[in-house]
Scaffold this motif. Structure first.
Motif, PDB file in Angstrom:
ATOM      1  N   GLY A  43       0.749  -1.134   0.070  1.00 26.00           N
ATOM      2  CA  GLY A  43       0.049   0.040   0.110  1.00 26.00           C
ATOM      3  C   GLY A  43       0.822   1.358   0.027  1.00 26.00           C
ATOM      4  N   VAL A  44       0.382   2.341  -0.660  1.00 25.08           N
ATOM      5  CA  VAL A  44       1.028   3.750  -0.689  1.00 25.08           C
ATOM      6  C   VAL A  44      -0.339   4.758  -0.306  1.00 25.08           C
ATOM      7  CG1 VAL A  44       2.765   3.053  -2.321  1.00 25.08           C
ATOM      8  CG2 VAL A  44       0.719   4.161  -3.112  1.00 25.08           C
ATOM      9  N   PRO A  45       0.066   5.652   0.148  1.00 24.51           N
ATOM     10  CA  PRO A  45      -0.833   6.802   0.638  1.00 24.51           C
ATOM     11  C   PRO A  45      -1.279   7.342  -0.986  1.00 24.51           C
ATOM     12  CG  PRO A  45       1.048   7.263   1.811  1.00 24.51           C
ATOM     13  CD  PRO A  45       1.373   5.959   0.938  1.00 24.51           C
ATOM     14  N   ALA A  46      -2.697   7.500  -0.824  1.00 26.90           N
ATOM     15  CA  ALA A  46      -3.246   8.117  -2.110  1.00 26.90           C
ATOM     16  C   ALA A  46      -2.482   9.120  -2.879  1.00 26.90           C
ATOM     17  CB  ALA A  46      -4.827   8.320  -1.995  1.00 26.90           C
ATOM     18  N   ARG A  47      -1.908   9.971  -2.072  1.00 28.32           N
ATOM     19  CA  ARG A  47      -1.385  11.036  -2.839  1.00 28.32           C
ATOM     20  C   ARG A  47      -0.071  10.774  -3.900  1.00 28.32           C
ATOM     21  NH1 ARG A  47       1.003  11.007   2.326  1.00 28.32           N
ATOM     22  NH2 ARG A  47       3.123  11.210   2.532  1.00 28.32           N
ATOM     23  N   HIS A  48       0.460   9.540  -3.468  1.00 32.70           N
ATOM     24  CA  HIS A  48       1.501   8.984  -4.457  1.00 32.70           C
ATOM     25  C   HIS A  48       0.845   7.953  -5.276  1.00 32.70           C
ATOM     26  CE1 HIS A  48       4.874  10.272  -2.242  1.00 32.70           C
ATOM     27  NE2 HIS A  48       4.563   9.626  -1.005  1.00 32.70           N
ATOM     28  N   GLY A  60      -1.118  -5.458 -11.710  1.00 36.36           N
ATOM     29  CA  GLY A  60      -2.251  -6.311 -11.650  1.00 36.36           C
ATOM     30  C   GLY A  60      -3.429  -5.799 -10.956  1.00 36.36           C
ATOM     31  N   CYS A  61      -3.846  -6.504 -10.082  1.00 36.18           N
ATOM     32  CA  CYS A  61      -5.171  -5.752  -9.334  1.00 36.18           C
ATOM     33  C   CYS A  61      -4.810  -4.751  -8.441  1.00 36.18           C
ATOM     34  CB  CYS A  61      -5.880  -6.904  -8.553  1.00 36.18           C
ATOM     35  SG  CYS A  61      -6.673  -8.105  -9.394  1.00 36.18           S
ATOM     36  N   VAL A  62      -5.354  -3.498  -8.542  1.00 35.18           N
ATOM     37  CA  VAL A  62      -5.049  -2.253  -7.466  1.00 35.18           C
ATOM     38  C   VAL A  62      -6.575  -2.217  -6.892  1.00 35.18           C
ATOM     39  CG1 VAL A  62      -4.517   0.000  -7.408  1.00 35.18           C
ATOM     40  CG2 VAL A  62      -3.429  -1.625  -9.203  1.00 35.18           C
ATOM     41  N   PHE A  63      -6.290  -2.007  -5.489  1.00 39.76           N
ATOM     42  CA  PHE A  63      -7.463  -1.881  -4.599  1.00 39.76           C
ATOM     43  C   PHE A  63      -7.166  -0.333  -4.018  1.00 39.76           C
ATOM     44  CE2 PHE A  63      -7.460  -6.351  -4.879  1.00 39.76           C
ATOM     45  CZ  PHE A  63      -8.681  -6.572  -4.923  1.00 39.76           C
ATOM     46  N   ALA A  64      -8.376   0.316  -3.592  1.00 41.62           N
ATOM     47  CA  ALA A  64      -8.084   1.610  -3.021  1.00 41.62           C
ATOM     48  C   ALA A  64      -9.180   1.919  -1.919  1.00 41.62           C
ATOM     49  CB  ALA A  64      -8.014   2.516  -3.954  1.00 41.62           C
ATOM     50  N   ASP A  65      -8.990   2.824  -0.956  1.00 39.48           N
ATOM     51  CA  ASP A  65     -10.078   3.449  -0.038  1.00 39.48           C
ATOM     52  C   ASP A  65      -9.717   4.835  -0.207  1.00 39.48           C
ATOM     53  OD1 ASP A  65      -8.075   3.751   1.557  1.00 39.48           O
ATOM     54  OD2 ASP A  65      -8.781   2.561   3.316  1.00 39.48           O
ATOM     55  N   PRO A 100     -12.176  -1.211   1.096  1.00 36.55           N
ATOM     56  CA  PRO A 100     -11.531  -1.051  -0.356  1.00 36.55           C
ATOM     57  C   PRO A 100     -11.995  -1.469  -1.580  1.00 36.55           C
ATOM     58  CG  PRO A 100     -10.612  -2.884   0.963  1.00 36.55           C
ATOM     59  CD  PRO A 100     -11.734  -2.302   1.812  1.00 36.55           C
ATOM     60  N   ARG A 101     -12.082  -0.799  -2.652  1.00 38.46           N
ATOM     61  CA  ARG A 101     -12.704  -1.358  -3.963  1.00 38.46           C
ATOM     62  C   ARG A 101     -11.544  -1.770  -4.790  1.00 38.46           C
ATOM     63  NH1 ARG A 101     -12.586   3.693  -3.039  1.00 38.46           N
ATOM     64  NH2 ARG A 101     -12.428   5.329  -4.740  1.00 38.46           N
ATOM     65  N   LEU A 102     -11.945  -2.478  -5.521  1.00 38.20           N
ATOM     66  CA  LEU A 102     -11.121  -3.039  -6.843  1.00 38.20           C
ATOM     67  C   LEU A 102     -11.089  -1.670  -7.917  1.00 38.20           C
ATOM     68  CD1 LEU A 102      -9.402  -5.006  -8.308  1.00 38.20           C
ATOM     69  CD2 LEU A 102     -11.285  -5.798  -9.456  1.00 38.20           C
TER      70      LEU A 102
END
Length: 142
Positions: A43-48, A60-65, A100-102
């Motif tokens: 994981g990385v902070p959304a800003r990066h 590959g698959c990337v998830f985020a909140d 988290p969502r794909l």
């Protein structure tokens, strides 16, 4: 942001039988993608995240909140590597995320982002020199 980073550092990807109790959520791959090499996440902070995503040759698959983005990597991709802060390595893809969502599916059949390019890009974006903890020395045979 500091609270989220403190949460990540104290949990260190530990698992619990009850995910709600531990505050960790397991990222689940969509069918028909199979994690044949096991499944961890970085994981990385959304800003990066957008800069990292744009610089990787393949994902590959990337998830985020709302605060973090998570890349699926083969299990053990932390072996002899020190992932730079503020990135977070999550064994078993158990992440401290809320709902988290794909966001991205791979183009092919592999759910994985290659870990070495991801590691090198994470180091570059955070201004950290790559650090391998083993294999230092000559590659020549004795």
């Amino acid at each position: 942001m500091l609270k989220n980073l403190a949460t990540l550092l104290t949990r260190s990807g530990r698992r619990s039988n009850n995910e709600n109790e531990s505050g960790l959520t397991r990222l689940t791959l969509p069918p028909p993608l199979e994690p044949t090499l096991g499944c961890d996440a970085v994981g990385v902070p959304a800003r990066h995240a957008f800069r990292l995503l744009g610089r990787l040759p393949r994902t590959g698959c990337v998830f985020a909140d709302t605060d973090w983005w998570w890349w699926i990597v083969p299990a053990g991709s932390d072996h002899e590597l020190t992932w730079p802060l503020p990135s977070h390595y999550a064994r078993g893809a158990y992440v401290p995320a809320t709902d988290p969502r794909l966001l991205r599916r791979p183009d092919g059949t592999s759910p994985y982002t290659p870990p070495i390019p991801l590691y090198l890009m994470a180091c570059q974006l955070t201004g950290t020199a790559p650090l391998w903890t083993a294999g230092v020395g000559s590659a020549r045979s004795a």
